[in-house]
Scaffold this active site. Structure first.
Site, mmCIF file in Angstrom:
data_model
loop_
_atom_site.group_PDB
_atom_site.id
_atom_site.type_symbol
_atom_site.label_atom_id
_atom_site.label_comp_id
_atom_site.label_asym_id
_atom_site.label_seq_id
_atom_site.Cartn_x
_atom_site.Cartn_y
_atom_site.Cartn_z
ATOM 1 N N ARG A 284 0.824 -1.218 0.000
ATOM 2 C CA ARG A 284 0.000 0.000 0.000
ATOM 3 C C ARG A 284 0.854 1.262 0.000
ATOM 4 N NH1 ARG A 284 -4.624 -2.240 3.867
ATOM 5 N NH2 ARG A 284 -2.779 -2.870 5.000
ATOM 6 N N HIS B 237 4.815 -22.727 8.227
ATOM 7 C CA HIS B 237 6.276 -22.704 8.086
ATOM 8 C C HIS B 237 6.956 -23.836 8.864
ATOM 9 C CE1 HIS B 237 6.224 -20.421 11.892
ATOM 10 N NE2 HIS B 237 7.498 -20.727 12.023
ATOM 11 N N LYS C 150 10.695 -26.610 8.208
ATOM 12 C CA LYS C 150 11.845 -26.787 9.113
ATOM 13 C C LYS C 150 12.540 -28.110 8.806
ATOM 14 C CE LYS C 150 9.849 -24.074 12.902
ATOM 15 N NZ LYS C 150 10.735 -22.973 13.251
ATOM 16 N N GLU D 72 7.512 -21.518 23.942
ATOM 17 C CA GLU D 72 8.273 -20.320 23.568
ATOM 18 C C GLU D 72 8.622 -19.529 24.817
ATOM 19 O OE1 GLU D 72 7.096 -18.515 19.548
ATOM 20 O OE2 GLU D 72 5.206 -18.806 20.605
ATOM 21 N N ASP E 237 -3.145 -19.776 17.154
ATOM 22 C CA ASP E 237 -1.834 -19.312 16.689
ATOM 23 C C ASP E 237 -0.854 -20.482 16.515
ATOM 24 O OD1 ASP E 237 -0.039 -17.111 16.085
ATOM 25 O OD2 ASP E 237 0.950 -17.508 18.005
ATOM 26 N N HIS F 237 0.581 -25.404 13.555
ATOM 27 C CA HIS F 237 1.924 -25.987 13.667
ATOM 28 C C HIS F 237 1.927 -27.306 14.447
ATOM 29 C CE1 HIS F 237 2.885 -22.114 12.187
ATOM 30 N NE2 HIS F 237 2.967 -21.476 13.338
ATOM 31 N N LYS G 64 3.293 -19.339 25.398
ATOM 32 C CA LYS G 64 4.284 -18.257 25.387
ATOM 33 C C LYS G 64 4.805 -18.095 26.799
ATOM 34 C CE LYS G 64 3.073 -16.011 21.233
ATOM 35 N NZ LYS G 64 4.010 -16.518 20.224
HETATM 36 C C1 BG6 Z 1 4.044 -18.065 14.319
HETATM 37 C C2 BG6 Z 1 3.201 -17.513 15.429
HETATM 38 O O1 BG6 Z 1 3.253 -18.760 13.399
HETATM 39 O O2 BG6 Z 1 5.007 -18.957 14.847
HETATM 40 C C3 BG6 Z 1 4.065 -16.847 16.494
HETATM 41 O O3 BG6 Z 1 2.272 -16.577 14.926
HETATM 42 C C4 BG6 Z 1 5.152 -17.783 16.952
HETATM 43 O O4 BG6 Z 1 3.277 -16.421 17.590
HETATM 44 C C5 BG6 Z 1 5.900 -18.366 15.764
HETATM 45 O O5 BG6 Z 1 6.039 -17.072 17.796
HETATM 46 C C6 BG6 Z 1 6.876 -19.434 16.195
HETATM 47 O O6 BG6 Z 1 7.636 -19.830 15.097
HETATM 48 P P1 BG6 Z 1 9.100 -20.425 15.296
HETATM 49 O O7 BG6 Z 1 9.528 -20.799 13.921
HETATM 50 O O8 BG6 Z 1 9.918 -19.329 15.925
HETATM 51 O O9 BG6 Z 1 8.939 -21.581 16.213
#
Ligand code: BG6
Length: 513
Positions: free
Chosen positions: A63, A202, A206, A240, A259, A264, A363
């Site tokens: 944007r 993602h 890994k 985390e 999240d 994941h 977290k």
């Molecule tokens: C993201 C989340 O998808 O993954 C985040 O939105 C999280 O909240 C992150 O911190 C963790 O990814 P990684 O690769 O650091 O484990």
């Protein structure tokens, strides 16, 4: 990479065909955090590894009105700051000389026409057709506009029917419940065919997550034991240390279940529990993942149910005081968003019936660690009992996904000495010791695979919906309950008492990895 070591297998990858056709990657949300921290450095590292096609172009779309030169400067800074390898000006120069920027709103059809013109110009200059790869890395609120405009402008159907047809990569979050995920799938399918679509998680990019597939299916010793006859329980932890930081606004609408768990953690579960696929083709792998996800029993809610949630309270992290979630920036004082979720799952199929799968993610936990731990049944201890105690430890195979990537197996051994005393010992494999520590990042693999057209490490539409189907009743129940039933845990701890209470059997407890 250290000398005389085998070439890292993931540079070769699971798929053998690594050649991408001439490609123009178009990133929507080009000045966003993800683009700068992950996508641009991924493109740069692919260039270093010589994995970009010869005719590669990068177009940022956003944007903000940014001149091409300024976008190139920003991208260069991102490489310097976030790339795992130092910037080589010559290699970067080759990428940046083919980098441009299109400014436009996401609902502005005319800006998409300008984008189409840029693609036409590139093709005219090259004298050949170029595969467009649209990467939607915007906030989810504009997914819909981007998709519809890709459709209306004809960009989604560009070169359709040819091998270098248009493709679209969609960042998370993929919906926020079953209804919104189905609606997003409906919009996507009104514009793209499913084989053009690459939904990102993602975690699948890994190294260690891909290695899980290799370990399971490239070794003969695991498969005979990989079932209810030998496995007692499975624990998947995605912990985390970080809190919500400056992402409070986003996180308040999300929470740990949306999240981390729904996407994941469930991907880790699917790869751990699925049946061996017939091949490593995208459809074969994803069929098996969907099958196992569908075999999960609906979660029980309420007292003694299968789910627990909590928020971090203030505490100590690495000796330093850390504030509680409710004191963080952008968080409502009576927020009912969970920063920790734990789940107990049963998979009702031949392989897994009766084996509890425990999942947790939070977290501000004691340590950053992602781990899949397979706990085997306890061996009969009769031969090595001490007094009336049978104290042999169960064998445990733990895949440490991150950090300090590796794999370890806990065995019982004899303590040296004149008495026969046993003690659990660890066999430890560390990636860094064998392969060196500079391994590709998840986004390198995923951008490359999308360019090549390999969807194995991406989520299929039905897979996303199956996972949402499991969790939507939980999300609804939590939304209705507000803060009722929300537990708390001290920042820097391993989580709340409610999480511990999920454990089914007296000898089950969360690991402290
Ligand atoms: C993201 C989340 O998808 O993954 C985040 O939105 C999280 O909240 C992150 O911190 C963790 O990814 P990684 O690769 O650091 O484990």
């Amino acid at each position: 990479m250290a000398e005389n070591l085998p070439r890292h297998p993931f540079l070769q990858g699971l798929s053998k065909h690594r050649g991408a056709p001439p490609t123009a990657v178009v990133i929507f949300g080009a000045s966003g955090d993800l683009t700068m921290r992950k996508l641009i450095p991924a493109v740069y590292n692919l260039a270093v590894d010589n994995l970009l096609p010869a005719d590669f172009h990068l177009i940022g779309y956003g944007r903000k009105p940014i001149p091409d030169d300024e976008f190139r400067t920003l991208a260069g800074q991102a490489v310097k700051e976030f790339s795992r390898r130092e910037m080589n000006p010559e290699i970067w120069g080759r990428v940046v000389s083919r980098t441009t920027y299109v400014a436009g709103a996401y609902d502005d059809r005319s800006a998409f026409d300008r984008l189409a013109k840029q693609l036409d110009d590139i093709e005219r200059r090259l004298g050949r057709e170029v595969q467009p790869l649209f990467y939607i890395s915007t906030p989810p609120s504009v997914f819909d506009s981007v998709l519809r405009n890709l459709g209306a402008s004809g960009l989604a159907a560009r070169h359709l029917g040819k091998s270098h047809h248009a493709k679209v990569v969609i960042e998370k979050p993929f919906g926020r419940d079953l209804t919104s995920a189905m609606e997003l799938n409906r919009v996507i399918r009104s514009v793209f065919e499913e084989h053009q679509v690459y939904r990102i998680d993602h975690y699948l990019g890994k190294e260690t997550v891909q290695d899980l597939l290799v370990q399971r299916f490239a070794n003969a010793i695991f498969e005979p034991l990989w079932n209810r006859n030998f496995i007692d329980s499975v624990q998947i932890t995605v912990a985390e240390e970080v809190g919500v930081g400056s992402r409070g606004g986003y996180y308040e609408q999300s929470g740990a279940l949306r999240d981390m768990i729904q996407n994941h953690t469930m991907q880790l579960l699917a790869l751990t529990a699925m049946e061996p696929p017939g091949s490593l083709d995208a459809e074969a792998v994803r069929d098996e993942k969907v099958k196992v996800l569908k075999a999960i029993q609906p979660l029980r809610l309420g007292r003694d149910g299968d789910v627990a949630r909590a928020q971090y309270a203030s505490g100590l992290l690495g000796g330093r005081p850390a504030r509680g979630y409710l004191e963080e920036e952008g968080i409502a004082p009576a927020s009912a968003t969970e920063t920790y979720a734990a789940i107990r799952l049963s998979i009702n199929n031949w392989r897994w019936q009766g084996v509890p799968f425990y999942l947790r993610s939070g977290k501000r936990m004691a340590r950053r660690v992602t781990e899949i731990a397979i706990q085997f049944k306890r061996p009969p201890g009769t031969l090595f009992a001490e007094g009336d105690r049978f104290n042999l430890a169960p064998n445990t195979l733990a895949f440490q996904i991150q950090p300090d990537e590796g794999l370890n197996l806990v065995l019982n051994g004899k303590v040296p000495g004149l008495e026969t005393r046993t003690q659990p010992v660890k066999m430890n494999f560390r990636y860094s010791a064998t392969y060196g520590s500079n391994t590709p990042e998840a986004y390198e693999r995923l951008v490359l695979d999308a360019m090549i057209g390999d969807g194995t490490l991406f989520i299929r539409g039905d897979e996303a919906e199956t996972s949402w189907k499991l969790y939507t009743p939980v999300l609804d129940a939590w939304a209705a309950a507000g803060r009722d039933g929300m537990d708390a845990y001290a920042a820097g701890s391993w989580g709340p008492a409610l999480g511990d209470a999920l454990m089914l059997r007296p000898h089950h407890h969360w690991r402290k990895p």
